[in-house]
Design an enzyme around this catalytic site. Structure first.
Site, PDB file in Angstrom:
ATOM      1  N   ASP A  53       0.855  -1.205   0.000  1.00 32.35           N
ATOM      2  CA  ASP A  53       0.000   0.000   0.000  1.00 32.35           C
ATOM      3  C   ASP A  53       0.885   1.248   0.000  1.00 32.35           C
ATOM      4  OD1 ASP A  53      -2.083   1.818   0.390  1.00 32.35           O
ATOM      5  OD2 ASP A  53      -2.223   1.420   2.543  1.00 32.35           O
TER       6      ASP A  53
ATOM      7  N   GLN B 103     -11.425   6.433  12.947  1.00 30.69           N
ATOM      8  CA  GLN B 103     -12.306   6.239  11.795  1.00 30.69           C
ATOM      9  C   GLN B 103     -13.648   6.893  12.103  1.00 30.69           C
ATOM     10  OE1 GLN B 103     -11.278   5.035   9.035  1.00 30.69           O
ATOM     11  NE2 GLN B 103      -9.640   3.557   9.417  1.00 30.69           N
TER      12      GLN B 103
ATOM     13  N   ASP C  97       2.982   9.435  -9.749  1.00 31.43           N
ATOM     14  CA  ASP C  97       4.176  10.040 -10.347  1.00 31.43           C
ATOM     15  C   ASP C  97       4.000   9.994 -11.861  1.00 31.43           C
ATOM     16  OD1 ASP C  97       6.950  10.851 -10.720  1.00 31.43           O
ATOM     17  OD2 ASP C  97       7.343  10.046  -8.721  1.00 31.43           O
TER      18      ASP C  97
ATOM     19  N   ARG D 174      -6.518  -1.997  13.768  1.00 29.99           N
ATOM     20  CA  ARG D 174      -6.616  -1.927  15.222  1.00 29.99           C
ATOM     21  C   ARG D 174      -7.677  -2.814  15.875  1.00 29.99           C
ATOM     22  NH1 ARG D 174      -6.365   4.428  14.803  1.00 29.99           N
ATOM     23  NH2 ARG D 174      -7.322   3.750  12.852  1.00 29.99           N
TER      24      ARG D 174
ATOM     25  N   LYS E 144       0.634   3.590  -2.624  1.00 30.25           N
ATOM     26  CA  LYS E 144      -0.128   4.636  -3.340  1.00 30.25           C
ATOM     27  C   LYS E 144       0.766   5.473  -4.243  1.00 30.25           C
ATOM     28  CE  LYS E 144      -3.566   5.105   0.394  1.00 30.25           C
ATOM     29  NZ  LYS E 144      -2.869   4.502   1.544  1.00 30.25           N
TER      30      LYS E 144
ATOM     31  N   THR F  54     -10.178   9.160   1.691  1.00 28.15           N
ATOM     32  CA  THR F  54     -11.377   9.373   2.529  1.00 28.15           C
ATOM     33  C   THR F  54     -11.166  10.510   3.524  1.00 28.15           C
ATOM     34  OG1 THR F  54     -10.637   7.614   3.963  1.00 28.15           O
ATOM     35  CG2 THR F  54     -12.286   7.036   2.331  1.00 28.15           C
TER      36      THR F  54
HETATM   37  O1  C5P Z   1      -6.634   0.251  12.317  1.00 27.47           O
HETATM   38  P1  C5P Z   1      -7.574   0.447  11.183  1.00 27.47           P
HETATM   39  O2  C5P Z   1      -8.547  -0.697  10.992  1.00 27.47           O
HETATM   40  O3  C5P Z   1      -8.257   1.786  11.186  1.00 27.47           O
HETATM   41  O4  C5P Z   1      -6.615   0.403   9.915  1.00 27.47           O
HETATM   42  C1  C5P Z   1      -7.081   0.693   8.640  1.00 27.47           C
HETATM   43  C2  C5P Z   1      -5.933   0.730   7.668  1.00 27.47           C
HETATM   44  O5  C5P Z   1      -6.428   1.168   6.414  1.00 27.47           O
HETATM   45  C3  C5P Z   1      -4.812   1.684   8.040  1.00 27.47           C
HETATM   46  O6  C5P Z   1      -3.591   1.130   7.536  1.00 27.47           O
HETATM   47  C4  C5P Z   1      -5.153   2.939   7.292  1.00 27.47           C
HETATM   48  O7  C5P Z   1      -4.036   3.710   6.966  1.00 27.47           O
HETATM   49  C5  C5P Z   1      -5.781   2.378   6.043  1.00 27.47           C
HETATM   50  N1  C5P Z   1      -6.719   3.266   5.368  1.00 27.47           N
HETATM   51  C6  C5P Z   1      -7.803   3.832   6.017  1.00 27.47           C
HETATM   52  N2  C5P Z   1      -8.660   4.646   5.343  1.00 27.47           N
HETATM   53  C7  C5P Z   1      -8.439   4.893   4.053  1.00 27.47           C
HETATM   54  C8  C5P Z   1      -7.376   4.341   3.389  1.00 27.47           C
HETATM   55  C9  C5P Z   1      -6.519   3.505   4.085  1.00 27.47           C
HETATM   56  O8  C5P Z   1      -8.021   3.584   7.178  1.00 27.47           O
HETATM   57  N3  C5P Z   1      -9.294   5.645   3.413  1.00 27.47           N
END
Ligand code: C5P
Length: 244
Positions: free
Chosen positions: A63, A197, A68, A218, A65, A127
Site C-alpha cells: 500500500d 475512523q 508520479d 486496530r 499509493k 477518505t
Molecule cells: O486500524 P484500522 O482498521 O483503522 O486500519 C485501517 C488501515 O487502512 C490503516 O492502515 C489505514 O491507513 C488504512 N486506510 C484507512 N482509510 C483509508 C485508506 C486507508 O483507514 N481511506
C-alpha cells in the site's frame, strides 16, 4: 467455508519494526488472507519485510499509493510484481495514461518472468478529503461525483479495482459493474472502538454492501485476544457472504 472469508480479510501491519511485523505474521498467518504493508513499515524495513511475509507463506498488499509520471509508477509496480505481492496501488489522480502504462508493464513482466499478476488497485479520492479539500486544489466537483468518475477511469485503464470507503461501494458498483474489486478500510466490528475512523461499517455490512476485501487493523491488533478477534470478523464475513 471460512476460507473464502479469510481470503478477503486484509490485516493492516501498521507497526514500526521488522520484529513486530514478523510477530504479527506468525500470529495471524492462516487467520487473515493478506498482510498490508504501508508507507511507515516500508520506509523503515524496505522490501525485506515483503520478502519475510512471502517466505512465511503470507500474501502482501503493498500500500504505497504511487503517484508520479507514468514511467516511474510503471517501473515501481514492475518491482512490486517481482517481489510477488498480491495487491499494489496507485492514486487514480495520476491519470489514465499513468494507470494504462502501469497495467501494461505489470502484465508484461509477469508474463515474461512468470510472476502471478497482482491485483492492480487505485485510490480514487482519499477518505480524509472533503469537497472543501477538492476545491482547495481546484477541483469543483463533489467527492460523490469524483469517486465514481475516477473508479471508471481506473477500470478503463486496465486496473482491477479501487480502495474506497464502505459508504462509496454503491456508487462504485453502479459505475464499474460487478467484476471490479473494491477494497474497503474503515471497518469496525459492532463491539470495537472507532479509533480515528469516522464513517464506518461492520464487517457484515461492508460485505453485504458489495465490498470484496476488508482492510482491518486496530480492531484486531488492539484486541485482548487478536486471534479470536480475527476469527470473529471472519465468521461475520462468512455469514454475510452466504447472503450475497
Ligand atoms: O486500524 P484500522 O482498521 O483503522 O486500519 C485501517 C488501515 O487502512 C490503516 O492502515 C489505514 O491507513 C488504512 N486506510 C484507512 N482509510 C483509508 C485508506 C486507508 O483507514 N481511506
Amino acid at each position: 467455508m471460512n476460507d473464502a472469508a479469510i481470503k478477503r480479510l486484509i490485516f493492516a501491519l501498521d507497526v514500526q519494526t521488522f520484529a513486530e511485523a514478523q510477530e504479527w505474521v506468525k500470529r495471524l498467518r492462516g487467520q487473515v488472507g493478506v498482510f498490508k504493508v504501508g508507507k511507515q513499515l516500508f520506509t523503515t524495513c524496505g522490501p525485506d519485510v515483503v520478502r519475510m511475509i512471502r517466505a512465511s507463506g503470507g500474501e502482501v498488499f503493498l500500500d504505497l499509493k504511487y503517484h508520479d509520471i507514468p514511467n516511474t509508477v510503471a517501473m515501481a509496480t514492475v518491482e512490486a510484481c517481482r517481489l510477488g505481492v498480491r495487491m499494489v496501488n496507485v492514486h487514480a489522480l495520476g491519470g489514465g495514461e499513468m494507470m494504462a502504462v502501469t497495467a501494461a508493464a505489470a502484465a508484461q513482466v509477469c508474463r515474461e518472468e512468470g510472476h502471478p499478476l497482482p491485483l492492480l488497485l487505485a485510490v480514487t479520492i482519499l477518505t480524509s478529503s472533503t469537497d472543501a479539500t477538492l476545491r482547495e486544489i481546484g477541483i469543483e466537483r463533489p467527492v460523490t461525483e469524483m469517486v465514481p468518475r475516477l473508479a471508471k477511469l481506473t477500470k478503463d485503464s486496465g486496473f482491477a479495482g479501487v480502495v474506497a470507503s464502505p459508504q462509496e461501494v454503491g456508487l462504485i458498483r453502479a459505475a464499474c459493474g460487478p467484476d471490479f474489486a473494491i477494497v474497503t478500510p474503515g471497518v469496525r466490528p459492532a463491539t470495537a472502538s472507532l479509533d480515528d475512523q469516522k464513517r464506518v461499517m461492520t464487517p457484515g455490512e461492508a460485505i453485504r454492501a458489495g465490498a470484496d476485501y476488508l482492510v482491518i487493523g486496530r480492531p484486531i491488533a488492539a484486541a485482548a485476544d487478536p486471534e479470536a478477534a480475527a476469527a470473529a470478523i471472519v465468521a461475520e464475513m462468512a455469514t454475510a457472504l452466504k447472503g450475497r
